[in-house]
Motif scaffolding. Structure first.
Motif, PDB file in Angstrom:
ATOM      1  N   PHE B 356      36.139 110.099  36.722  1.00 24.01           N
ATOM      2  CA  PHE B 356      36.972 110.767  35.738  1.00 24.01           C
ATOM      3  C   PHE B 356      38.447 110.469  36.006  1.00 24.01           C
ATOM      4  N   VAL B 357      38.850 110.669  37.243  1.00 25.66           N
ATOM      5  CA  VAL B 357      40.277 110.656  37.559  1.00 25.66           C
ATOM      6  C   VAL B 357      40.815 109.238  37.762  1.00 25.66           C
ATOM      7  N   LEU B 358      40.155 108.464  38.599  1.00 26.64           N
ATOM      8  CA  LEU B 358      40.676 107.125  38.848  1.00 26.64           C
ATOM      9  C   LEU B 358      40.598 106.279  37.591  1.00 26.64           C
ATOM     10  N   VAL B 359      39.500 106.411  36.845  1.00 22.23           N
ATOM     11  CA  VAL B 359      39.375 105.589  35.642  1.00 22.23           C
ATOM     12  C   VAL B 359      40.523 105.898  34.686  1.00 22.23           C
ATOM     13  N   ALA B 360      40.848 107.195  34.530  1.00 24.45           N
ATOM     14  CA  ALA B 360      41.985 107.548  33.679  1.00 24.45           C
ATOM     15  C   ALA B 360      43.267 106.930  34.232  1.00 24.45           C
ATOM     16  N   GLY B 361      43.449 107.043  35.542  1.00 21.37           N
ATOM     17  CA  GLY B 361      44.662 106.497  36.148  1.00 21.37           C
ATOM     18  C   GLY B 361      44.723 104.988  36.033  1.00 21.37           C
ATOM     19  N   PHE B 382      55.377 110.007  33.005  1.00 23.02           N
ATOM     20  CA  PHE B 382      54.124 109.307  32.718  1.00 23.02           C
ATOM     21  C   PHE B 382      53.685 108.528  33.955  1.00 23.02           C
ATOM     22  N   VAL B 383      54.632 107.893  34.632  1.00 25.59           N
ATOM     23  CA  VAL B 383      54.296 107.140  35.828  1.00 25.59           C
ATOM     24  C   VAL B 383      53.919 108.081  36.970  1.00 25.59           C
ATOM     25  N   VAL B 384      54.573 109.219  37.052  1.00 23.96           N
ATOM     26  CA  VAL B 384      54.199 110.208  38.069  1.00 23.96           C
ATOM     27  C   VAL B 384      52.743 110.614  37.861  1.00 23.96           C
ATOM     28  N   ALA B 385      52.365 110.818  36.592  1.00 24.47           N
ATOM     29  CA  ALA B 385      50.965 111.138  36.308  1.00 24.47           C
ATOM     30  C   ALA B 385      50.063 109.978  36.730  1.00 24.47           C
ATOM     31  N   HIS B 386      50.422 108.765  36.296  1.00 26.80           N
ATOM     32  CA  HIS B 386      49.601 107.592  36.610  1.00 26.80           C
ATOM     33  C   HIS B 386      49.368 107.460  38.107  1.00 26.80           C
ATOM     34  N   GLN B 423      35.695 124.450  46.608  1.00 27.22           N
ATOM     35  CA  GLN B 423      36.897 123.666  46.860  1.00 27.22           C
ATOM     36  C   GLN B 423      36.988 122.534  45.871  1.00 27.22           C
ATOM     37  N   PHE B 424      35.868 121.841  45.641  1.00 31.39           N
ATOM     38  CA  PHE B 424      35.874 120.702  44.731  1.00 31.39           C
ATOM     39  C   PHE B 424      36.351 121.120  43.342  1.00 31.39           C
ATOM     40  N   TRP B 425      35.762 122.160  42.809  1.00 31.89           N
ATOM     41  CA  TRP B 425      36.115 122.529  41.429  1.00 31.89           C
ATOM     42  C   TRP B 425      37.544 123.027  41.330  1.00 31.89           C
ATOM     43  N   LEU B 426      37.971 123.803  42.333  1.00 27.30           N
ATOM     44  CA  LEU B 426      39.365 124.254  42.310  1.00 27.30           C
ATOM     45  C   LEU B 426      40.317 123.060  42.366  1.00 27.30           C
ATOM     46  N   PHE B 427      40.022 122.110  43.222  1.00 24.36           N
ATOM     47  CA  PHE B 427      40.883 120.948  43.379  1.00 24.36           C
ATOM     48  C   PHE B 427      40.881 120.145  42.086  1.00 24.36           C
ATOM     49  N   PHE B 428      39.687 119.927  41.519  1.00 26.09           N
ATOM     50  CA  PHE B 428      39.600 119.102  40.319  1.00 26.09           C
ATOM     51  C   PHE B 428      40.347 119.756  39.161  1.00 26.09           C
ATOM     52  N   ILE B 429      40.085 121.050  38.957  1.00 26.79           N
ATOM     53  CA  ILE B 429      40.749 121.742  37.846  1.00 26.79           C
ATOM     54  C   ILE B 429      42.250 121.819  38.105  1.00 26.79           C
ATOM     55  N   GLY B 430      42.629 122.197  39.330  1.00 25.87           N
ATOM     56  CA  GLY B 430      44.046 122.274  39.670  1.00 25.87           C
ATOM     57  C   GLY B 430      44.730 120.936  39.471  1.00 25.87           C
ATOM     58  N   PHE B 431      44.050 119.864  39.865  1.00 32.12           N
ATOM     59  CA  PHE B 431      44.634 118.538  39.700  1.00 32.12           C
ATOM     60  C   PHE B 431      44.883 118.228  38.232  1.00 32.12           C
ATOM     61  N   GLU B 432      43.884 118.477  37.388  1.00 32.58           N
ATOM     62  CA  GLU B 432      44.056 118.157  35.965  1.00 32.58           C
ATOM     63  C   GLU B 432      45.167 118.995  35.352  1.00 32.58           C
ATOM     64  N   VAL B 433      45.198 120.279  35.701  1.00 38.09           N
ATOM     65  CA  VAL B 433      46.235 121.157  35.128  1.00 38.09           C
ATOM     66  C   VAL B 433      47.621 120.737  35.613  1.00 38.09           C
ATOM     67  N   ALA B 434      47.690 120.292  36.863  1.00 36.84           N
ATOM     68  CA  ALA B 434      48.998 119.905  37.400  1.00 36.84           C
ATOM     69  C   ALA B 434      49.477 118.572  36.847  1.00 36.84           C
ATOM     70  N   PHE B 435      48.574 117.608  36.716  1.00 34.66           N
ATOM     71  CA  PHE B 435      49.048 116.249  36.456  1.00 34.66           C
ATOM     72  C   PHE B 435      48.825 115.756  35.037  1.00 34.66           C
ATOM     73  N   HIS B 439      51.704 113.303  31.633  1.00 33.13           N
ATOM     74  CA  HIS B 439      51.653 112.178  30.691  1.00 33.13           C
ATOM     75  C   HIS B 439      52.498 112.509  29.472  1.00 33.13           C
ATOM     76  N   HIS B 440      52.295 113.738  28.964  1.00 38.67           N
ATOM     77  CA  HIS B 440      53.008 114.138  27.751  1.00 38.67           C
ATOM     78  C   HIS B 440      54.499 114.286  28.005  1.00 38.67           C
ATOM     79  N   LEU B 441      54.846 114.820  29.179  1.00 37.74           N
ATOM     80  CA  LEU B 441      56.266 114.962  29.496  1.00 37.74           C
ATOM     81  C   LEU B 441      56.955 113.607  29.510  1.00 37.74           C
TER      82      LEU B 441
END
Lengths: 314, 629, 200
Positions: B356-361, B382-386, B423-435, B439-441
């Motif tokens: 999910f994450v690397l492929v998007a990046g 956008f690059v910070v997100a990438h 831990q996995f789900w918190l990290f995954f959700i937190g990561f998506e919400v944070a980063f 992209h939009h910014l």
């Protein structure tokens, strides 16, 4: 970047939509196949015996599938590579310029000299560019100290201003309006507050604006303004700032000849109102800490005089 | 358990043992613990940054501190966490996976750890004294030069590079020699685990890329300290020279971090799909292709600088084409899962996040690979997100998977699956919400490296959302630490091979004995533990004839892994530590005066000489078993 | 299951060349340092391409000492090769002699190198040209000095002991590194001394 007001930004935006579409296709494709694999493969809750059949049997089906997937990905990549080249060529073909502006990046403001090669037409301003709609503008980009980057996303991509080199950027606004830009290369403590405004206006309005910019500052209209000018010239202001038509010829800070015609102060940091101007003059460090302008405490009558003079510099 | 071997190969106990330890497992764990410490530190710095950016025109952190924060965050993550943690995993696991008793150069490995630690400590001491670097982790000149960054801040940054690159280079040399010469007999190159291939490829890349940043930072220190003009345009120098040298290193560097992530993926996915990896030869070729291509991309960090147009187009094509080997790997993993029996334990969950994450990046990477798009997206959020999508998706998620996977081997206990999933789900959700919002910014015009932003641009909501995501990530890390502590204190001892995996490290005790294997195995397959039942019972399956009272290991040939000679290995020694201290004095001293290079060389020379100098007792022991060629 | 074992006790305790771990370690160092040289030469050529004139405002370095060093370095390959052969054949007496001769060549090279720095016709802090010339020469000097020190340490060890067969491999690998010091000098010499003499 999504609101393109000129051809440079528009071509990039077209490429963006194509790229986004292809990338979303690939992203959801990968997720689909990954999800399908997760869904259909049998599950186990512990270390089941490993399946070693693949060691003696070729897996033709997966091999073909992987080959097709790789070929498809490669094909899509080539589409993107070609699209990128095409857009790149298009960006380079803006045609001969109608207007030349020399833009020099400083810490932390933008110095602009219009028509620098023609002494009869040239004038200087800072932080706010006005350009005619529908005309190609060539920016010559230089830097005085460290690397900066000129970026007005509605109009074009960015270009770095590098000390020791001169870069160029052609752009055109096809729609009247005011577009915000910001320095996009980390240049020190106030990189965050080094913005600029580009206002595109019809050619006749632009000509009027340029003509007004070429005029020197008006004479002080009354005693208070005269006192203001006197404070400016005899105090620290003139050491850095210039006002054409007065003895102030400092080149280390923005040219203030037409300060009152600008919408913002301090490179887009503050609106240009009397109150903000007063605050900026008295204590720039409080608003933009680290900036090169020192604090200028002065008694209220002097401040009023100075403001009265500066507000007349339209 | 073999008490004689244990005595021969153990590090001494106690305080003197702490400073003279050279067991690769001890050094590897030190790398991992230290790297995790720096990860947490850099994460706290990022949390401060996100708090400042959560509201426009915020006054929590001023510009000077903010610039130090993002410089320290990037420098710590890239130089003090991401590369060392991967090297630590390699140092711990390679001998076990290869069937060897040791890494090739155990004392040098200990030295490289101390250098890494001292460099990191120096940087943080500077930061806490408010003289931390503030010119960005990439330290562009002329901003980082003597005129615009007076004082010693940038010098501490540049010297941190010297420490971490010295450490990294020495560790890379050790990895190459270990992989090529210390494999168990029969483990031909074509039978090496993909983990080993990935670490080998990474080590080769390190050798050719790190010198660029060493050279660049040395030239920067010289400009700042003794008046050279490498980067001074007024005297024939060039600001763009810095960018070329830095990014020639900088681009391969992200692959030093990403390719080990691929190593973890190629280990965990087959294990939890209960079958060998699909497409092994293609996977190996893809790793090698990625490594070569990685050296041809660096100019894509410089598209906005003043460079010839045709040259830039080459780098666009290369930057896009490098996606192909990674795509091959992704499709092969999916094929492996498609034809497997899936065990969705925590290590596997972390690996799945990659898709999910690397492929998007990677896809946003393809976007910024295009010069016209990069003109808009470069130096924005956008690059910070990438970069966070590729680094966290491609390396950090797999790394956590790897930690859950090998924790039983490191400690002899399991981590809690329940806490792991939380831990996995918190990290995954937190990561998506944070980063994701970043992209939009970036598309809305927010540049990077800004300590604040105006209130009237509409960037407020997404920034606040991103900052909330950071809080969720932090909570996931707390859970991880709790999980580790609970496991160490309360969990029951676990078996040798709790995951039923196929590679050799699972044939040792958990944790392994000092000597790793009772007998060096002979390998006839890629997944030796899975394929043991298929092997003919009359063929030899282990080695005898190595000394047990002296540290002796088997050296094999580079390609076919045929037994070649019996090499004696060094005993624990305090001289790597002392040499590291001497080198630290030299490096830190030379921040302040060039003469330090001269007078501090003397203790370094003495320490290194005493490190090498043979001891009489050891020589006698070696001569007793020596056979001349 | 009754598996046989493979007995390796008859294998030697050390071997030379690419069989030895030390060789791989040495080659790793050579790769790193070779890359550093290559990049510094690339930086030299880059700076030159950005300048109108080269060298910047000074004459090119005097040829005498640098060229003399080419000669001494090439000549040093003889005792170096002889020492390497002695190491591979295990002749400790010859190794002692060879190491001393190689160390003496090393001292001569360092002495000439000091003179070279004095006749470069530029200072490290005069401009970017001076900076890059001094940097490249200094990088090579560091490698020269460390190899001479290594040779010296080995020479002393071979007189004092304690010695075992592995030390012969160390001598052979030290000789390998010396080849690198010599070969790397050729392109560096050409860049420092002859590129500025090219018609631009």
């Amino acid at each position: 970047m999504l609101d393109a007001a000129g051809p440079q930004a528009a071509r990039v935006l077209d490429l963006w939509w194509l790229t986004l579409a292809i990338c979303l296709l690939v992203f959801f494709g990968v997720l689909l196949f990954c999800g399908l694999a997760l869904w259909r493969a049998p599950k186990t809750q512990g270390p089941a015996a490993p399946d070693l059949a693949s060691l003696s049997m070729a897996e033709r089906g997966p091999r073909a599938a992987v080959a097709v997937a790789v070929a498809a990905s490669t094909g899509l990549l080539f589409v993107l590579i070609i699209a990128s080249f095409v857009a790149d060529r298009a960006l380079a073909n803006m045609g001969p310029p109608d207007l030349k502006i020399e833009l020099t990046g400083h810490r932390w403001w933008w110095e602009a000299r219009y028509d620098a090669s023609d002494p009869s037409k040239t004038f200087a301003t800072a932080n706010e560019l006005h350009i005619p709609v529908g005309r190609t503008v060539l920016l010559e980009l230089k830097a005085d100290d460290v690397i900066h980057s000129f970026w007005v996303p509605n109009l074009a991509g960015k270009k770095d201003l590098i000390p020791g080199r001169t870069a160029t950027l052609s752009l055109r606004a096809d729609r009247a309006g005011t577009y915000r830009g910001q320095c996009a290369e980390f240049c020190g403590v106030q990189h965050a507050k080094m913005a600029l405004l580009v206002t595109a206006m019809p050619q006749d309005e632009y000509d009027k604006w340029a003509a007004a910019q070429r005029e020197s500052a008006p004479e002080p209209a009354d005693k208070q303004q005269a006192r203001g000018l006197e404070l400016f010239v005899n105090g620290t202001c003139a050491m850095c700032h210039a006002i054409q038509g007065t003895p102030a010829h400092g080149r280390r800070a923005p040219d203030l000849t037409h300060l009152a015609s600008r919408r913002t102060l301090a490179a887009g940091t503050l609106p240009n109102t009397r109150g903000h101007l007063a605050g900026w003059i008295l204590d720039p460090q409080g608003i933009k800490p680290g900036v090169n302008m020192p604090a200028n405490p002065m008694p209220p009558e002097d401040l009023d005089a100075l403001l009265a003079y500066l507000e007349a510099l339209k | 358990m073999n008490p004689l071997l244990e005595k021969t190969w153990s590090d001494p106990p106690g305080v003197s043992g702490f400073f003279s330890a050279i067991d690769h497992k001890t050094i590897g764990l030190r790398y991992l613990v230290t790297a995790f410490g720096f990860f947490v530190a850099a994460g706290l710095l990022a949390a401060l940054m996100r708090m400042q950016l959560s509201r426009p025109e915020n006054t929590l952190v001023g510009p000077d501190l903010y610039n130090q924060l993002f410089t320290m965050h990037g420098t710590t993550m890239m130089f003090l966490f991401a590369v060392p943690v991967m090297q630590g995993m390699a140092i711990y696991l390679l001998p076990l996976m290869l069937g060897s008793r040791s890494v090739a150069f155990p004392r040098m490995t200990a030295f490289s750890y101390w250098i890494y630690l001292f460099g990191g400590l120096m940087l943080y001491v500077a930061f806490f004294l408010n003289i931390g670097p503030d010119a960005g982790w990439f330290s562009y000149v002329p901003l980082a030069g003597p005129e615009y960054s007076p004082g010693k801040r940038v010098d501490f940054w540049a010297q941190t590079i010297t420490f971490s690159e010295l450490s990294g280079l020495l560790a890379a040399v050790t990895v190459i020699a270990t992989v090529l010469k210390l494999r168990a007999p029969g483990m031909t190159l074509a039978r090496m685990p993909l983990f080993v291939w990935a670490m080998l490829v990474t080590a080769f890349m390190i050798l050719f890329a790190m010198p660029a940043v060493m050279l660049a930072s040395t030239a920067l220190i010289l400009d700042r300290l003794v008046g050279t003009h490498f980067y001074n345009p007024a005297e024939g120098g060039d600001a763009v020279l810095w960018q070329h040298l830095f990014w020639f290193f900088g681009h391969p560097e992200v692959y030093f971090i990403f390719i080990p992530g691929l190593a973890f993926m190629s280990t965990i996915i087959p294990t939890f799909s209960r079958r060998p990896m699909f497409g092994y030869p293609a996977m190996v070729l893809a790793l090698i292709a990625t490594a070569f291509l990685a050296f041809g991309l660096w100019v894509h960090h410089m598209f906005a600088a003043h460079l010839p147009e045709l040259g830039k187009s080459f780098f666009t094509a290369a930057s896009m084409l490098i996606a192909i080997p990674t795509a091959i790997q992704i499709f092969c993993w999916i094929a492996t899962m498609w034809k497997g029996r899936l065990w969705l334990a925590t290590p596997m969950l972390f690996s799945l996040a990659f898709f999910f994450v690397l492929v998007a990046g990677g896809l946003t990477g393809i976007m910024v690979a295009s010069v016209p798009l990069d003109f808009q997206l470069h130096d924005t959020y956008f690059v910070v997100a990438h970069l966070h999508y590729v680094l966290i998706g491609g390396a950090v998620f797999p790394l956590f998977g790897a930690w859950y996977y090998w924790w039983p081997k490191f400690t002899g206990r399991m981590l809690s699956e329940r806490l792991g999933k939380w831990q996995f789900w918190l990290f995954f959700i937190g990561f998506e919400v944070a980063f994701y919002p970043m992209h939009h910014l970036g598309l809305q015009g927010m540049p990077r490296r800004v300590y604040t932003y105006p209130a009237d641009l509409g960037w407020d909501g997404l920034n606040m959302l991103s900052s909330l995501g950071a809080v969720v990530i932090a909570s996931s890390m707390l859970l991880f630490v709790a999980n580790c502590m609970l496991s160490l204190r309360r969990a029951a001892p676990c078996p040798e091979n709790p995951w039923g995996a196929g590679t050799l490290e699972w044939a040792t005790a958990s944790p392994p004995r000092a000597y790793n294997f009772d007998a060096i195995p002979i390998v006839r397959a890629r997944d030796p533990l899975w394929e043991a039942s298929r092997e003919p019972p009359s063929e030899p399956d282990h080695v005898v004839g190595l000394a047990e009272k002296v540290r002796e290991a088997l050296v094999t040939t580079a390609v076919e892994a045929m037994p070649d000679h019996r090499a004696t290995f060094p005993n624990p020694s305090v001289w790597p530590f002392i040499s590291a201290v001497a080198v630290t004095v030299l490096f830190v001293g030379s921040i302040f005066t060039p003469w330090a290079v001269v007078w501090a060389s003397l203790p370094v020379a003495i320490a290194v000489t005493l490190w090498f100098w043979p001891r009489h007792k050891e020589t006698v022991e070696h001569l007793a078993i020596e056979k001349r060629p | 299951m009754n598996h046989r074992s493979l007995d390796v006790s008859a294998l030697p305790s050390y071997r030379y060349g690419h069989h030895s771990l030390m060789w791989w370690g040495m080659m790793g160092m050579i790769a790193v340092e070779g890359m550093a040289f290559a990049l510094s030469i690339a930086a030299y050529l880059f700076l030159r391409s950005q300048s109108q004139e080269w060298p910047l405002g000074v004459p090119p370095p005097d040829l005498l000492w640098g060229t003399l060093n080419v000669g001494i370095l090439l000549a040093s390959m003889l005792p170096n090769h002889w020492t390497k052969r002695a190491a591979e054949q295990g002749h400790e007496h010859r190794m002692r002699i060879g190491l001393v001769i190689c160390a003496l060549f090393g001292f001569a090279l360092i002495a000439v190198r000091v003179l070279e720095f004095g006749t470069l016709n530029c200072r490290w802090d005069s401009n970017a040209y001076g900076s890059i010339v001094w940097l490249i020469l200094a990088l090579h000097t560091v490698h020269l000095a460390t190899d001479v020190y290594d040779t010296l340490v080995l020479a002393v060890l071979f007189f004092t002991g304690p010695l075992e067969g592995r030390r012969h491999v160390d001598v052979a690998e030290n000789a390998l590194y010396w080849y690198f010091v010599v070969y790397s000098w050729i392109p560096i010499y050409l860049v420092i001394y002859w590129v500025p003499r090219l018609p631009s």
